[in-house]
Design an enzyme around this catalytic site. Structure first.
Site, PDB file in Angstrom:
ATOM      1  N   ASP A 212      -5.293   4.602  10.942  1.00 42.82           N
ATOM      2  CA  ASP A 212      -4.022   5.275  11.125  1.00 42.82           C
ATOM      3  C   ASP A 212      -3.762   6.424  10.117  1.00 42.82           C
ATOM      4  OD1 ASP A 212      -4.107   3.323  13.469  1.00 42.82           O
ATOM      5  OD2 ASP A 212      -2.326   2.654  12.881  1.00 42.82           O
TER       6      ASP A 212
ATOM      7  N   LYS B 138      -5.802  -1.737  13.461  1.00 48.33           N
ATOM      8  CA  LYS B 138      -6.041  -2.275  14.902  1.00 48.33           C
ATOM      9  C   LYS B 138      -7.339  -3.180  14.709  1.00 48.33           C
ATOM     10  CE  LYS B 138      -2.485   0.091  15.891  1.00 48.33           C
ATOM     11  NZ  LYS B 138      -2.283   0.321  14.351  1.00 48.33           N
TER      12      LYS B 138
ATOM     13  N   CYS C 224      -4.074  -0.045   3.409  1.00 45.62           N
ATOM     14  CA  CYS C 224      -2.860   0.421   2.426  1.00 45.62           C
ATOM     15  C   CYS C 224      -2.164  -0.898   1.998  1.00 45.62           C
ATOM     16  CB  CYS C 224      -2.059   1.142   3.585  1.00 45.62           C
ATOM     17  SG  CYS C 224      -2.550   2.529   4.481  1.00 45.62           S
TER      18      CYS C 224
ATOM     19  N   SER D 172       4.493   2.937  12.183  1.00 46.17           N
ATOM     20  CA  SER D 172       3.586   2.380  11.300  1.00 46.17           C
ATOM     21  C   SER D 172       4.402   1.312  10.734  1.00 46.17           C
ATOM     22  CB  SER D 172       3.004   3.460  10.303  1.00 46.17           C
ATOM     23  OG  SER D 172       2.616   2.948   8.815  1.00 46.17           O
TER      24      SER D 172
END
Length: 571
Positions: A85, A128, A198, A474
């Protein structure tokens, strides 16, 4: 040998005279007769060089294979795709993100079916890929262990921990003249210093917490950051454990139940996790034939205390959770408070309660609060309903001070137009950005809006405007941002009927999302509404748009276990 191949799927490709051609392929790969006579374990990772989230997965997969081998199994490694992403964000590439969840699940299913593997150990690192692999495990229902690839280490800029979100927000600061190009460049060079996903409680770390709470991952396995060698120990143990599951015939649908899904939703709320969990938990449930949609998720959110002071709404990152005691201490305090079903089975072969016996809540840390000293008494994510979203919507309230917002609609039919408006600062305090035709079908692909929301925050307007969309946000998004508005605009949901200047009412305290427009006016607008065409009339995105369902039910693309007449694991 303790494993009887005659009851395992791999018998179809390895047992009997008629399988001599199949065995010849195995010999070609360096296997011997002993290897062929053992259970075949698919070791699937989403390794690639697209982003740091996935770059450490192949290393960890080798440790999984050692564990499988030492426990008398034969590992067969394969990779599947990811769309990361952070790289896909802010342009047309984000349309591929949610679609990749289905491709990950589908491609894993096809590989396992085609080669008749007996079990799966799955390693994932990006948003995902975590739910995608868990969905495949539940769909196939062979003994499975999930393992997260680990989070990135925090960057350091001017003495403060930073993540990639700080870079996205710095783009907004730059566009409004509050940061120089040199400062932006300096930040981008230090924000992401290692391999790993992240670091905040964004979607990857949210679903990593879910993997332990739902019972598909070994306790503590999601904690250590990606670069730490400790991850390899958990990978090795995951490989050994899957052989125990084969021996004892413990399968994902024995583990993933209505109660374990409730446990998963509980940890999302308690950690101020990503709104994307509202998509992924119903999708995992769908693979098991369990009715568990956004309404069920939201009910759990309403009664769960918010305990984890994590970015983006809080101060800390995943590395801090690891150092504080890992995901088990979060589950422990929730269990002590009566928020967790302790009787749920896990991949250890024991229940959640049994796994927690040796876990003590660490009181000498500030990252995780005990259940009776929460940051707030309800979860960090809230569901909304009203005449603007009859089927529901979702908003992350972790770290928000004002839970109510009334404003005037500023409508955009795609994210790019909204971002351009923000970049040019062509909006004012009190505006409610409406970004539509970005839903699962209408996008197609249900894009996230981090580039836009982060730019707004970077301009110092994060608490002065709101944003609603039939797309997604997000896990890194903060501010009054409502996603998953359903029905979506592409099927003439009410969000398609909003006009500039309409009053929008958002109330996260009472769960309301409404438009202050008379019903007869909306009905009149509906009669003149015309279906909006897209540029995606062939290929994967077109195919996805033809089959995808509502976000409320997980944006799934097939009938699920409820319609099954056979399960792969029973072949």
């Amino acid at each position: 040998m303790k494993f009887n191949k005659n009851r395992l799927p791999s018998r179809h490709v390895s047992v009997g005279p008629e399988r001599a051609p199949h065995r010849s392929y195995y010999y070609a790969m360096g296997m011997n007769e002993n290897d062929i006579n053992k259970p075949f374990v698919g070791v699937v990772s989403t390794w690639n060089e697209a982003a740091p989230c996935n770059i450490a997965l192949m290393r960890q997969a080798q440790s999984v294979k050692k564990g499988v081998t030492e426990a008398e199994g034969t590992p067969r490694e394969f990779c599947t795709i990811t769309v990361t992403d952070g790289i896909a964000m802010g342009h047309q590439g984000m349309k591929s993100s949610l679609v990749s969840r289905e491709v990950i699940a589908d491609s894993t299913e096809l590989t396992v079916r085609g080669h008749c593997y007996d079990a799966i150990v799955g390693l994932a690192g990006c948003d995902k890929s975590l739910p995608g692999l868990m969905m495949a495990m539940c769909r196939l229902n062979v003994p499975s262990v999930f393992m997260y690839g680990g989070s990135i280490l925090p960057g350091n800029y001017k003495g403060k921990d930073v993540t990639v979100v700080d870079v996205f927000e710095a783009v907004g600061k730059f566009s409004s003249g509050n940061a120089t190009e040199e400062e932006l460049h300096e930040l981008e060079c230090v924000a992401c210093p290692s391999a790993g996903a992240c670091g905040g409680q964004f979607t990857a770390n949210t679903m990593a917490c879910v993997s332990e709470a739902i019972g598909l991952a070994l306790p503590y396995s999601s904690g250590a950051p990606a670069p730490y060698e400790e991850r390899d120990k958990y990978a090795y143990e995951s490989g050994k454990q899957v052989m125990y599951l084969i021996e004892n015939n413990i399968r994902p649908r024995d583990i993933v139940t209505k109660k374990s899904l409730e446990n998963a939703a509980t940890i999302v709320a308690a950690t101020g996790g990503s709104t994307n969990a509202g998509l992924h938990l119903p999708a995992i449930a769908h693979e098991c034939g369990i009715k568990f949609d956004l309404d069920d998720v939201v009910e759990i959110f309403k009664r769960t205390p918010y305990l984890a002071d994590l970015k983006p709404g809080g101060q800390y990152v995943a590395k801090d959770v690891y150092e504080a005691g890992g995901v088990p201490i979060i589950i422990k305090t929730l269990y002590e408070g009566g928020y967790i079903h302790g009787e749920c089975l896990t991949v250890t072969g024991n229940t959640i309660a049994e796994n927690l016996k040796s876990v003590e809540f660490n009181k000498n840390q500030k990252v995780i609060r005990p259940y009776d000293e929460p940051l707030s008494i309800t979860g960090g994510v809230v569901g909304l309903k009203g005449n603007l979203a009859p089927e529901g919507a979702i908003v992350k309230v972790a770290g928000m001070e004002n839970l109510k917002f009334n404003g005037r609609a500023k409508c955009f039919d795609c994210e790019e137009d909204a971002f351009e408006c923000v970049k040019n600062e062509n909006y004012k305090e009190g505006d409610v950005f409406v970004i539509r035709y970005e839903g699962p079908r209408g996008g197609p692909g249900m894009r996230e809006m981090l580039a836009t929301t982060a730019a707004i925050y970077g301009q110092g307007m994060g608490d002065k405007v709101a944003l609603i969309t039939d797309g997604r946000f997000s896990g890194a998004t903060r501010g009054f941002c409502v996603g998953h508005v359903s029905p979506e605009a592409a099927v003439c949901g009410p969000i398609a009927l909003i006009e500039n200047g309409d009053e929008i009412i958002l109330d996260a305290e009472n769960g309301e999302i409404s438009i202050n427009v008379p019903l007869e006016t909306l009905e009149k607008r509906k009669k003149s509404w015309k279906e909006r065409k897209t540029d995606f009339n062939s290929g994967t995105l077109w195919k996805y748009s033809q089959t995808v369902g509502s976000a409320v039910k997980g944006a799934v693309t097939h009938p699920g276990a409820e319609k099954e007449t056979h399960v792969y694991s029973e072949i």
